[in-house]
Design a protein around this motif. Structure first.
Motif, short mmCIF file in Angstrom:
data_model
loop_
_atom_site.label_atom_id
_atom_site.label_comp_id
_atom_site.label_asym_id
_atom_site.label_seq_id
_atom_site.Cartn_x
_atom_site.Cartn_y
_atom_site.Cartn_z
N VAL A 187 -0.84 6.15 53.37
CA VAL A 187 -0.49 6.84 52.13
C VAL A 187 0.92 7.41 52.18
O VAL A 187 1.67 7.36 51.19
CB VAL A 187 -1.51 7.97 51.84
N THR A 188 1.31 7.94 53.34
CA THR A 188 2.64 8.56 53.53
C THR A 188 3.25 7.98 54.80
O THR A 188 3.16 8.58 55.87
CB THR A 188 2.53 10.09 53.62
N PRO A 189 3.84 6.80 54.73
CA PRO A 189 4.28 6.12 55.95
C PRO A 189 5.38 6.85 56.71
O PRO A 189 5.55 6.60 57.91
CB PRO A 189 4.77 4.76 55.44
N ASP A 190 6.10 7.76 56.07
CA ASP A 190 7.15 8.51 56.76
C ASP A 190 6.68 9.90 57.18
O ASP A 190 7.51 10.79 57.45
CB ASP A 190 8.39 8.64 55.87
N LEU A 191 5.38 10.10 57.32
CA LEU A 191 4.85 11.44 57.59
C LEU A 191 5.40 12.07 58.87
O LEU A 191 5.75 13.26 58.86
CB LEU A 191 3.31 11.40 57.62
#
Length: 414
Positions: free
Chosen positions: A329-333
């Motif tokens: 969902v948030t690949p750069d988390l």
């Protein structure tokens, strides 16, 4: 084993993870022609490699071409060409982190319409009530089939190293073959692979030995293990503790703790056990019981989405925190956490009362996000789970036709 999220971790093999954040395995079901990785997976893993994670673990790579968890599964056996896997490894390491290949055999968790084989320690099928017919009826493995499967894992691991991967993770969780052998509910054998835990763990231990012998000392070898199956009378935390102790002398670098199976899908937060519901870090309570005695560094996966939760897991003594859905969902988390920010979106929850169907829809939602990332698009976590499931089923039918044709065709040694 405590440490800050962005501190390095030195493993037994000599490998150094740049930080304590791992992208845990999620089954992509995105194989291209010939059941091989292609540009979709390369693009997806380049995105994750740029995210700031110290470790990427691939989704299932199957060791046996006739036994797949899904018709679009990737296969790495003695016949597969290495060039696509070399490209995959290069994409996964493009951000400076490590990439490990998760290797797996599904055992009895094979869809009923699939060609090939459906094996298990015993002939006990997957029990899902009215959904039980979704899976094929297994046959109990012979001694030769067990020994051949041990060899297949070693071959896949050896070839993964040749392709440029930094390690492998042997999947012994989530109700797949090795988890089935560990389970007293599924493994009813009366020979050297059944009965007491040391017998039920024999296949896993033999695979670890064979893999370790087939790769170089600097190549990482990890195991994914259920902290519990979340089924009455099944594999439990005390069993997990003993198996970890058995693994320690065999050169294992890391044990990842998860939980559940298709029959009790705790890995999606849907088990009947209240410890995995409505909370992050589903399996932290069980991990805290195991970490104090574990001779091997532990990784914990399941429901972690916030930095505070990740730090709490590390503070408990766990060495690596694993995230799956959060990174779909948030690949750069991880980079967000480094900059003091959190995720600004969440996956649409699946609240259906049918546990098996809800689990399938949850997995379809995650794959929908991965496919968007693989196309270079942004995730869309608000997609309705029913729409994601329908789209997934359509793709599976197309992939099944392609897999059938591939499996029936000639294959030559690579």
């Amino acid at each position: 084993m405590t440490g800050e999220l962005f501190s390095p971790l030195h493993l037994r093999s000599g490998q150094i993870l740049t930080n304590r954040i791992a992208k845990a395995a999620m089954e992509e079901n995105m194989a291209g022609d010939g059941q091989l990785p292609d540009e979709q997976l390369f693009t997806l893993y380049r995105q994750w490699a740029a995210s700031g994670t110290g470790l990427l673990i691939t989704g299932n790579v199957m060791v046996h071409a006739e036994a797949l968890t899904g018709p679009a599964g990737v296969v790495l056996d003695e016949h597969a060409p290495l060039e696509p896997f070399t490209a995959w490894a290069k994409a996964g390491k493009s951000g400076g982190g490590s990439i490990w290949m998760q290797i797996n055999h599904p055992g009895r968790q094979v869809a009923s319409g699939m060609p090939g084989v459906v094996w298990g320690p015993s002939d006990i099928g997957v029990s899902l009530g009215r959904h039980s017919s979704r899976f094929g009826r297994p046959t109990a493995m012979t001694a030769q089939q067990i020994e051949d499967t041990v060899t297949r894992h070693a071959v896949t691991a050896h070839r993964a190293e040749k392709a440029g991967f930094d390690g492998v993770e042997i999947h012994a969780a989530h109700g797949y073959l090795l988890s089935q052998f560990l389970s007293p509910l599924v493994n009813k054998r009366t020979d050297r692979w059944g009965g007491p835990l040391e017998n039920r763990a024999r296949m896993l231990l033999d695979i670890v030995r064979a893999v370790r012998a087939a790769v170089s000392p600097s190549f990482a070898v990890a195991v994914k293990l259920n902290s519990a199956d979340f089924q009455r009378g099944g594999f439990d935390a005390e069993d997990a503790r003993q198996v970890i102790e058995m693994l320690a002398p065999l050169g294992v670098d890391l044990v990842e703790l998860s939980g559940g199976s298709y029959e009790s899908p705790a890995m999606t937060g849907r088990s009947t056990d209240t410890r995995t519901q409505a909370r992050e870090a589903y399996f932290l309570d069980l991990a805290e019981d195991l970490v104090s005695t574990s001779p091997v560094p532990l990784m914990l996966t399941g429901g972690i989405t916030r930095r505070a939760t990740a730090q709490k897991v590390l503070d408990s003594g766990v060495a690596v925190i694993g995230m799956g859905t959060a990174l779909a969902v948030t690949p750069d988390l991880p980079d967000r956490w480094r900059g003091g920010r959190e995720a600004d979106r969440r996956m649409r929850p699946v609240t259906w009362s049918d546990k098996a169907l809800a689990s399938a829809a949850s997995m379809a939602q995650v794959r929908h996000q991965m496919r968007r990332l693989a196309r270079g698009s942004s995730p869309r976590p608000g997609t309705h789970p029913a729409l994601a499931l329908i789209a997934e089923q359509r793709r599976q039918r197309t992939a099944l036709r392609r897999y059938r044709a591939w499996l029936a065709g000639p294959r030559s040694a690579a």
